[in-house]
Design a protein around this motif. Structure first.
Motif, mmCIF file in Angstrom:
data_model
loop_
_atom_site.group_PDB
_atom_site.id
_atom_site.type_symbol
_atom_site.label_atom_id
_atom_site.label_comp_id
_atom_site.label_asym_id
_atom_site.label_seq_id
_atom_site.Cartn_x
_atom_site.Cartn_y
_atom_site.Cartn_z
ATOM 1 N N LEU A 482 0.850 -1.193 0.000
ATOM 2 C CA LEU A 482 0.000 0.000 0.000
ATOM 3 C C LEU A 482 0.886 1.245 0.000
ATOM 4 N N LEU A 483 0.511 2.230 -0.805
ATOM 5 C CA LEU A 483 1.236 3.500 -0.872
ATOM 6 C C LEU A 483 0.246 4.651 -0.739
ATOM 7 N N PRO A 484 0.672 5.775 -0.164
ATOM 8 C CA PRO A 484 -0.222 6.941 -0.102
ATOM 9 C C PRO A 484 -0.491 7.526 -1.480
ATOM 10 N N GLU A 485 0.470 7.368 -2.404
ATOM 11 C CA GLU A 485 0.283 7.807 -3.778
ATOM 12 C C GLU A 485 1.323 7.131 -4.657
ATOM 13 N N LEU A 486 1.048 7.066 -5.962
ATOM 14 C CA LEU A 486 1.981 6.466 -6.903
ATOM 15 C C LEU A 486 2.956 7.524 -7.412
ATOM 16 N N PRO A 487 4.223 7.161 -7.583
ATOM 17 C CA PRO A 487 5.158 8.132 -8.166
ATOM 18 C C PRO A 487 4.775 8.424 -9.608
ATOM 19 N N ARG A 488 4.994 9.665 -10.029
ATOM 20 C CA ARG A 488 4.571 10.097 -11.364
ATOM 21 C C ARG A 488 5.738 10.697 -12.133
ATOM 22 N N THR A 489 5.669 10.561 -13.449
ATOM 23 C CA THR A 489 6.600 11.270 -14.316
ATOM 24 C C THR A 489 6.130 12.711 -14.448
ATOM 25 N N ARG A 490 6.914 13.526 -15.148
ATOM 26 C CA ARG A 490 6.565 14.934 -15.352
ATOM 27 C C ARG A 490 5.205 15.085 -16.039
ATOM 28 N N ASN A 491 4.857 14.128 -16.903
ATOM 29 C CA ASN A 491 3.595 14.197 -17.630
ATOM 30 C C ASN A 491 2.430 13.580 -16.869
ATOM 31 N N GLY A 492 2.678 13.128 -15.642
ATOM 32 C CA GLY A 492 1.594 12.620 -14.812
ATOM 33 C C GLY A 492 1.334 11.138 -14.942
ATOM 34 N N LYS A 493 2.120 10.430 -15.740
ATOM 35 C CA LYS A 493 1.932 8.993 -15.868
ATOM 36 C C LYS A 493 2.680 8.274 -14.746
ATOM 37 N N VAL A 494 2.254 7.039 -14.458
ATOM 38 C CA VAL A 494 2.893 6.262 -13.394
ATOM 39 C C VAL A 494 4.365 6.034 -13.736
ATOM 40 N N ASP A 495 5.228 6.304 -12.776
ATOM 41 C CA ASP A 495 6.659 6.100 -12.958
ATOM 42 C C ASP A 495 7.003 4.674 -12.520
ATOM 43 N N ARG A 496 6.957 3.755 -13.481
ATOM 44 C CA ARG A 496 7.160 2.348 -13.161
ATOM 45 C C ARG A 496 8.604 2.053 -12.759
ATOM 46 N N ALA A 497 9.533 2.815 -13.328
ATOM 47 C CA ALA A 497 10.934 2.612 -12.940
ATOM 48 C C ALA A 497 11.133 2.932 -11.466
#
Length: 505
Positions: A482-497
Motif C-alpha cells: 500500500l502507498l499513499p500515492e503512486l510516483p509520477r513522471t513529469r507528464n503525470g503517468k505512473v513512474d514504473r521505474a
C-alpha cells in the motif's frame, strides 16, 4: 487556414475577449496578436525564417504562448522544452533539432550560450519587447507596437509543413523529436471543436505541460473559437487543493488532464465535497487508464460530459469514448472507443491479420493526425503502430488492454499488467494501482502497488481474494504494497521505474 491564422482570425472577431490567462498577466486576442507579431519581428532579426526551429525553454506564461505563435508566423517550428529540465538536456534537444534560436529566461542565457556555441540564445522578455494587450498586472504587455513597414507577419505555409516538435523520452533514454505538421494539429483541434461546440465564452484549463500533447487541445481549440485558455502553473499541477480552487475561481468550462490529476483532486483536494460548478460542460482525460471507481465518483458528482481520449504523441488523439451509464457498471476502465480526428484505426493480430470482435492485437492508426516522423529519421509512411494492445468490442469500439512492452512472461505464462491493474482497481477500497515485474526468468514475480481510497485500508488477503475471482492464479500478485500515492513522471503517468526501484534490496 493554418495554425498561425487562428489567433489573428479570433483577434479580428473577438479582439477584447481574454485569450491567455496566466500568472504573468492576461492577454486579450488583440494583445496576443500584437505580442505574437512582436516576437516574430525580433526572431526575424535573429535570422529565423521558414522551416527553422526555435526552442522555447520557460515555464508557462502568456509570453511563452505569444512566442510560440510568433515562431509560427515566420513559417518556423517551435520546440517547447520542459522548464524543470537541466540546461544540458535543453542543449541536447537544441542540437538534435538544429535549432537556430533558443528563447528562455534572461538569467539562463549565459549558461545555455556556453553549451550552444553558434546558436543564438535570447531572453524571452527581450525577444518579445514591444508587444501590447490587456493585463491584470499594471505595466505588463502595455508597450505600444511600432509600425512595421513589412506589414503583419503571416508566412505562407503548406498544410504538411512542420509546426512544432514534441520531444519524448524514448526507450533508450535519448529524446526523440515527434514532428507535427499544421495538418496534424488542425485535424485534431477541428475535431475537438466539432465534438464540444465551444464558443468565445468558454474557459479551457491548460493543465498539461506545453511539452505534452494534451496541451494542443487547450490552446488550439480555444484559439479556433475565441475562447480563453487558463494556464495552470506547473507548480500547481499536482497540488490538489490549489487545482480545485483553480477550477472554481477561474470558472472553468472545459477541463482536460491525465487521470492522476483528477484522482488527486477527488481524493485529497475536496472536489467531491463541493457542488459541481454550474458552468463545467466537459471533463476530458487521457494519458493512461482511469480506474473505473474514480470515474463512477466523478460521474456521480457532475452532469458534465465525461470523455476518454486516447492516442500516443505520434498520433495525438486518434480514438475517443464518451462515458455512458452502462460503462459505470463495468469492472474495468471505460473503452478508448472509436476513431477520432478523421483517422482510421484497427487492431492487428500477431499473425498480421485484422482482429475480429473479442480478439486482441496491436492498435494501428492511419490518417491526418499521424506525425510526419521523428526528427532526423525517415518520414512516417503508412499506418503508425502504437505499441498498445487493444481488444475489439462487438460494437466496433476498442478496449485498452495494455502496452505491448508491458506484456510479460511470469512462470511461463503471458501476463498483461493492465489486466492485473484493472482487477485491483475494481475493488471499492482501491483508488489506484500499478503492477511491475521483479526478477527475471523463473524468478520473475508480480509486484502490485495500491493506493487506497479515502479512509480505506484494504488488506493483502482481501485484495488477493478479490483478484482471485477475476484472474487466473498465475496473474495474482506475489508482492502487494500500500502507498499513499503512486510516483509520477513529469507528464503525470505512473513512474514504473521508480516503483521497481522500491523492490531492490
Amino acid at each position: 487556414m493554418m495554425l498561425h491564422h487562428l489567433v489573428r482570425d479570433s483577434a479580428v472577431k473577438h479582439p477584447d475577449r481574454p485569450a491567455v490567462v496566466a500568472a504573468d498577466g492576461t492577454l486579450d486576442y488583440a494583445g496576443l496578436d500584437r505580442r505574437a507579431d512582436a516576437f516574430a519581428r525580433r526572431l526575424r532579426d535573429l535570422g529565423v525564417g521558414r522551416g527553422d526551429r526555435v526552442v522555447v525553454w520557460s515555464g508557462k506564461s502568456a509570453d511563452v504562448v505569444a512566442a510560440m505563435q510568433g515562431v509560427l508566423r515566420l513559417g518556423a517550428a517551435y520546440v517547447p522544452a520542459d522548464d524543470s529540465a537541466p540546461a544540458e538536456r535543453v542543449a541536447l534537444v537544441a542540437r538534435d533539432c538544429a535549432a537556430g534560436v533558443v528563447l528562455t529566461a534572461a538569467d539562463r542565457v549565459p549558461e545555455l550560450s556556453a553549451l550552444l556555441p553558434g546558436v543564438r540564445c535570447a531572453g524571452l522578455a527581450e525577444a518579445g519587447a514591444g508587444g501590447g494587450g490587456a493585463t491584470d498586472e499594471p505595466g505588463r504587455f502595455e508597450a505600444a507596437v511600432e509600425p512595421d513597414e513589412s506589414g503583419p507577419f503571416m508566412a505562407a505555409v503548406e498544410p504538411d509543413d512542420l509546426a512544432y516538435i514534441l520531444y519524448t523520452s524514448g526507450s533508450t533514454g535519448t529524446p526523440k523529436g515527434v514532428c507535427i505538421s499544421h495538418r496534424n494539429a488542425l485535424a485534431f483541434s477541428g475535431w475537438v471543436v466539432d465534438l464540444l461546440a465551444p464558443g468565445p465564452e468558454d474557459r479551457f484549463a491548460n493543465h498539461a505541460p506545453l511539452t505534452f500533447d494534451l496541451s494542443v487541445l487547450d490552446l488550439y481549440a480555444a484559439f479556433t473559437v475565441g475562447a480563453a485558455v487558463h494556464l495552470v502553473p506547473s507548480e500547481l499541477a499536482y497540488a490538489p487543493e490549489q487545482l480545485v480552487a483553480f477550477l472554481y475561481e477561474r470558472r472553468i468550462t472545459v477541463w482536460y488532464s491525465v487521470p492522476s490529476a483528477l484522482t488527486l483532486m477527488m481524493r485529497s483536494g475536496g472536489l467531491l465535497e463541493r457542488p459541481a460548478p454550474d458552468g463545467l460542460r466537459a471533463v476530458l482525460f487521457a494519458g493512461e487508464p482511469f480506474p473505473i471507481g474514480q470515474v463512477r465518483r466523478l460521474a456521480a458528482w457532475t452532469p458534465a460530459r465525461l470523455l476518454n481520449l486516447y492516442g500516443p504523441t505520434e498520433t495525438n488523439v486518434c480514438t475517443y469514448h464518451e462515458v455512458t451509464p452502462a460503462d459505470l457498471e463495468r469492472g474495468r476502465p471505460v473503452p478508448i472507443g472509436r476513431a477520432a480526428s478523421g483517422d482510421r484505426v484497427w487492431a492487428r493480430a500477431a499473425d498480421g491479420s485484422v482482429c475480429g470482435p473479442g480478439e486482441e492485437g496491436e492498435l494501428l492508426v492511419a490518417g491526418p493526425t499521424v506525425m510526419l516522423g521523428y526528427w532526423g529519421g525517415a518520414p512516417q509512411r503508412g499506418a503508425y503502430a502504437t505499441g498498445d494492445i487493444v481488444r475489439l468490442r462487438t460494437d466496433g469500439s476498442f478496449d485498452y488492454v495494455g502496452r505491448r512492452d508491458h506484456m510479460v512472461k511470469v512462470r511461463g505464462h503471458r501476463v498483461e499488467l493492465g489486466d492485473v491493474e484493472a482487477a485491483l482497481t475494481s475493488h471499492p477500497d482501491v483508488a489506484e494501482a500499478a503492477v511491475v515485474v521483479t526478477g527475471h526468468g523463473v524468478d520473475a514475480r508480480l509486484a502490485a502497488f495500491v493506493v487506497p481510497g479515502p479512509g480505506r485500508r484494504p488488506g493483502p488477503l482481501t485484495l488477493r481474494g478479490h483478484c482471485a475471482k477475476r484472474l487466473p492464479r498465475y496473474m495474482l500478485a506475489d508482492v502487494l504494497r500500500l502507498l499513499p500515492e503512486l510516483p509520477r513522471t513529469r507528464n503525470g503517468k505512473v513512474d514504473r521505474a521508480a516503483l521497481a526501484a522500491r523492490l531492490e534490496p
